[in-house]
Design an enzyme around this catalytic site. Structure first.
Site, PDB file in Angstrom:
ATOM      1  N   LEU A  14     -11.834 -26.548   9.013  1.00 66.30           N
ATOM      2  CA  LEU A  14     -12.380 -27.562   8.114  1.00 66.30           C
ATOM      3  C   LEU A  14     -13.903 -27.437   8.100  1.00 66.30           C
ATOM      4  O   LEU A  14     -14.564 -27.609   9.128  1.00 66.30           O
ATOM      5  CB  LEU A  14     -11.945 -28.950   8.567  1.00 66.30           C
ATOM      6  CG  LEU A  14     -10.429 -29.160   8.735  1.00 66.30           C
ATOM      7  CD1 LEU A  14     -10.111 -30.627   8.984  1.00 66.30           C
ATOM      8  CD2 LEU A  14      -9.667 -28.645   7.529  1.00 66.30           C
ATOM      9  N   GLY A  17     -17.692 -30.674   5.127  1.00 67.33           N
ATOM     10  CA  GLY A  17     -18.585 -31.813   5.297  1.00 67.33           C
ATOM     11  C   GLY A  17     -20.015 -31.520   4.891  1.00 67.33           C
ATOM     12  O   GLY A  17     -20.489 -30.384   4.962  1.00 67.33           O
ATOM     13  N   ARG A  21     -26.787 -36.033   8.356  1.00 65.09           N
ATOM     14  CA  ARG A  21     -27.646 -36.345   9.499  1.00 65.09           C
ATOM     15  C   ARG A  21     -28.446 -35.149   9.991  1.00 65.09           C
ATOM     16  O   ARG A  21     -29.410 -35.317  10.747  1.00 65.09           O
ATOM     17  CB  ARG A  21     -26.804 -36.925  10.640  1.00 65.09           C
ATOM     18  CG  ARG A  21     -26.420 -38.393  10.427  1.00 65.09           C
ATOM     19  CD  ARG A  21     -25.583 -38.926  11.564  1.00 65.09           C
ATOM     20  NE  ARG A  21     -24.187 -38.513  11.442  1.00 65.09           N
ATOM     21  CZ  ARG A  21     -23.263 -38.730  12.370  1.00 65.09           C
ATOM     22  NH1 ARG A  21     -23.599 -39.321  13.506  1.00 65.09           N
ATOM     23  NH2 ARG A  21     -22.015 -38.348  12.183  1.00 65.09           N
ATOM     24  N   LYS A  28     -24.042 -27.957   7.096  1.00 61.05           N
ATOM     25  CA  LYS A  28     -23.965 -28.221   8.531  1.00 61.05           C
ATOM     26  C   LYS A  28     -23.314 -27.071   9.296  1.00 61.05           C
ATOM     27  O   LYS A  28     -23.791 -26.675  10.369  1.00 61.05           O
ATOM     28  CB  LYS A  28     -23.202 -29.512   8.781  1.00 61.05           C
ATOM     29  CG  LYS A  28     -23.037 -29.851  10.258  1.00 61.05           C
ATOM     30  CD  LYS A  28     -22.466 -31.235  10.492  1.00 61.05           C
ATOM     31  CE  LYS A  28     -21.045 -31.356  10.048  1.00 61.05           C
ATOM     32  NZ  LYS A  28     -20.425 -32.622  10.531  1.00 61.05           N
ATOM     33  N   THR A  90      -9.319 -35.784   6.723  1.00 65.47           N
ATOM     34  CA  THR A  90      -8.894 -34.531   7.344  1.00 65.47           C
ATOM     35  C   THR A  90      -7.499 -34.095   6.901  1.00 65.47           C
ATOM     36  O   THR A  90      -7.236 -32.900   6.755  1.00 65.47           O
ATOM     37  CB  THR A  90      -8.935 -34.667   8.869  1.00 65.47           C
ATOM     38  OG1 THR A  90      -8.261 -35.885   9.251  1.00 65.47           O
ATOM     39  CG2 THR A  90     -10.375 -34.733   9.373  1.00 65.47           C
ATOM     40  N   GLY A 112     -15.349 -26.550  11.707  1.00 66.92           N
ATOM     41  CA  GLY A 112     -16.502 -25.660  11.605  1.00 66.92           C
ATOM     42  C   GLY A 112     -17.725 -26.137  12.342  1.00 66.92           C
ATOM     43  O   GLY A 112     -18.649 -25.353  12.576  1.00 66.92           O
ATOM     44  N   ARG A 340     -42.239  -1.910  17.937  1.00 64.07           N
ATOM     45  CA  ARG A 340     -41.540  -2.214  16.697  1.00 64.07           C
ATOM     46  C   ARG A 340     -40.426  -1.186  16.420  1.00 64.07           C
ATOM     47  O   ARG A 340     -40.273  -0.209  17.150  1.00 64.07           O
ATOM     48  CB  ARG A 340     -42.557  -2.279  15.553  1.00 64.07           C
ATOM     49  CG  ARG A 340     -43.489  -3.490  15.659  1.00 64.07           C
ATOM     50  CD  ARG A 340     -44.645  -3.406  14.689  1.00 64.07           C
ATOM     51  NE  ARG A 340     -44.197  -3.302  13.310  1.00 64.07           N
ATOM     52  CZ  ARG A 340     -45.009  -3.005  12.283  1.00 64.07           C
ATOM     53  NH1 ARG A 340     -46.296  -2.781  12.499  1.00 64.07           N
ATOM     54  NH2 ARG A 340     -44.517  -2.925  11.067  1.00 64.07           N
ATOM     55  N   LYS A 358     -45.130   1.508  16.243  1.00 63.30           N
ATOM     56  CA  LYS A 358     -44.209   1.354  15.109  1.00 63.30           C
ATOM     57  C   LYS A 358     -43.731   2.734  14.703  1.00 63.30           C
ATOM     58  O   LYS A 358     -44.524   3.602  14.353  1.00 63.30           O
ATOM     59  CB  LYS A 358     -44.919   0.658  13.948  1.00 63.30           C
ATOM     60  CG  LYS A 358     -43.979   0.157  12.833  1.00 63.30           C
ATOM     61  CD  LYS A 358     -43.639   1.208  11.791  1.00 63.30           C
ATOM     62  CE  LYS A 358     -44.838   1.538  10.935  1.00 63.30           C
ATOM     63  NZ  LYS A 358     -44.435   2.497   9.824  1.00 63.30           N
TER      64      LYS A 358
END
Length: 466
Positions: A14, A17, A21, A28, A90, A112, A340, A358
């Site tokens: 799931l 959402g 917040r 999220k 749900t 999730g 690098r 590099k």
């Protein structure tokens, strides 16, 4: 009689959402834990269980989630998508995925934003759910806000009551429902359409199927877990708490395997680490991607390594940053060095403070001990690069290579204007600006005696791509 084959496992995650917040433009479930989206942890756990199908129920930020999944797992990854246009609860979310799931399957429901459930706990939940409705529960000192597990006097589960629906007596119960469950698909297919939304929130609760299972005579059993591994992340504070729990869990596992950490609470692994014997890591180090450390390697405080392989006996001193490079045995790096991508150090090479490499190859015993930039260069063994040396590899439009032979001494504050080659055994005087190839042996001096300006000179421009 031969045993029948186990039912194929189909995992429903799931992930619809909004996560208001978090106060973020990022959905999220894509917020990171240890450098990986929470949803990535859950998908990887489902894959580790050998799932025949992984079904993601998405809603808010659906396009972002799908774009992330394609980038992370490839467009042909065996992920199935179900869209929940309205977040009605749900049970409603799982119902969106159900048409894609075979009748004979076993279903595991995950979330999730609950990314850190251990594989062993999930395996136990799946094992319990082959012939029953299995719930993952946990006992909390403060169960406020969570659905409570209801049991009869014999201890059998009879139902789940959500916090807002619970009586004063029920709110004293400390065993809570985590939301994770496993059950055969056939009864789930019968129950979900019967779930009602006649509750305080007007939602279709997946937990209502527990009472249906009890009424239908199906066994309902619980599987335990630790409070930390089943915690979800709804805001930044919870996200940070999960990060620290996950990092400490990784650190403890690595230390049991022999890694020495000065302080496991101040260590971050955002990928994988393969460490040899007697490896020591000081505080504040961050390791990302795939990192390999040979026997006896030491990392000083606050180093950052990303996709790095370091051979045995090498030491990386404090505040050094290494990425996409390979370090040979018995090298010395830092402090405050930056190496690098595509750089390779041979055995016993030295890269000191405020040196940047590099796409540079340093041969065995080569040294650049301080304040130098070596880019797009090959440096032979036992060559010494003095302080302030620069390989001038970029003309404003194109990169050019500098090739320095073996046993060369490049004096301080020398500029090597690429493309240029320096022969074996050559010495270049300090303060020289080298624009032509330097022959082997001997001393080369190139210091300007006058300053001049070239009028009308035009800087090279990059060609526009059509």
């Amino acid at each position: 009689m031969a045993k029948s084959a186990p039912a194929p496992l189909h995992v429903v995650i799931l992930a619809a959402g909004q996560g208001t917040r978090m106060k973020s433009a990022l959905p999220k479930v894509l917020q990171p834990i240890a450098g990986k989206a929470m949803l990535g942890h859950v998908i990887d756990a489902a894959s580790a269980l050998g799932a025949a199908g992984i079904h993601l129920v998405i809603g808010h930020g659906a396009e972002q989630v799908q774009y992330w999944a394609r980038a992370q797992y490839g467009k042909d990854a065996p992920l199935h998508w179900a869209y929940q246009a309205q977040q009605l609860g749900t049970a409603h979310a799982v119902l969106q995925a159900l048409p894609q799931i075979p009748q004979q399957a076993q279903v595991l429901v995950l979330y999730g934003d609950v990314p850190l459930v251990s594989l062993s706990a999930l395996q136990n939940l799946c094992a319990a759910g082959t012939r029953a409705l299995a719930l993952m529960s946990v006992t909390l000192a403060d169960a406020s806000g969570y659905g409570r597990i209801l049991r009869n006097r014999a201890g059998a589960i009879t139902g789940i009551v959500e916090d807002k629906e619970a009586s004063a007596k029920q709110k004293l119960i400390r065993e809570i429902n985590t939301g994770l469950l496993s059950v055969p698909a056939a009864p789930l297919r019968r129950w979900l359409p019967k779930v009602k939304n006649d509750n305080a929130k007007g939602e279709y609760y997946l937990t209502d199927i527990v009472a249906m299972a009890v009424k239908g005579g199906m066994k309902v059993q619980s599987v335990g877990a630790t409070p930390e591994e089943v915690e979800g992340a709804n805001d930044r504070l919870q996200l940070a708490r999960l990060e620290r729990y996950y990092q400490l869990r990784q650190a403890e596992g690595l230390m049991r395997d022999g890694l020495s950490l000065a302080d496991p609470a101040r260590f971050d692994l955002r990928g994988t680490l393969k460490a040899g014997r007697d490896v020591k890591i000081d505080v504040g180090c961050v390791l990302e991607g795939a990192v390999e450390l040979g026997d006896g390697v030491q990392l000083g405080a606050c180093c950052v390594l990303r996709n790095v392989r370091i051979a045995a006996g090498s030491i990386v001193n404090t505040h050094s940053v290494l990425e996409d490079c390979e370090i040979g045995p018995d090298c010395r790096i830092g402090p405050f060095a930056r190496i690098r991508p595509d750089s390779v150090l041979g055995a016993e090479a030295h890269v000191g403070n405020f040196v940047e490499l590099k796409n540079a190859k340093l041969g065995p015993g080569a040294k650049a001990n301080h304040l130098a930039y070596v880019g797009d260069a090959q440096v032979g063994g036992k060559t010494n690069i003095g302080a302030g040396v620069i390989t001038c590899n970029y003309d404003g439009a194109n990169k050019h290579q500098t090739v320095i032979g073996e046993d060369v001494f490049v004096g301080s504050d020398t500029q090597l204007v690429a493309p240029v080659r320096v022969g074996d055994g050559a010495t270049i005087a300090a303060g020289s600006t080298i624009t032509r190839d330097v022959p082997p042996g001997g001393l080369t001096i190139a210091r300007a005696r006058e300053q001049k300006t070239v009028p009308g000179w035009k800087r090279p421009r990059k060609q526009k791509r059509e």
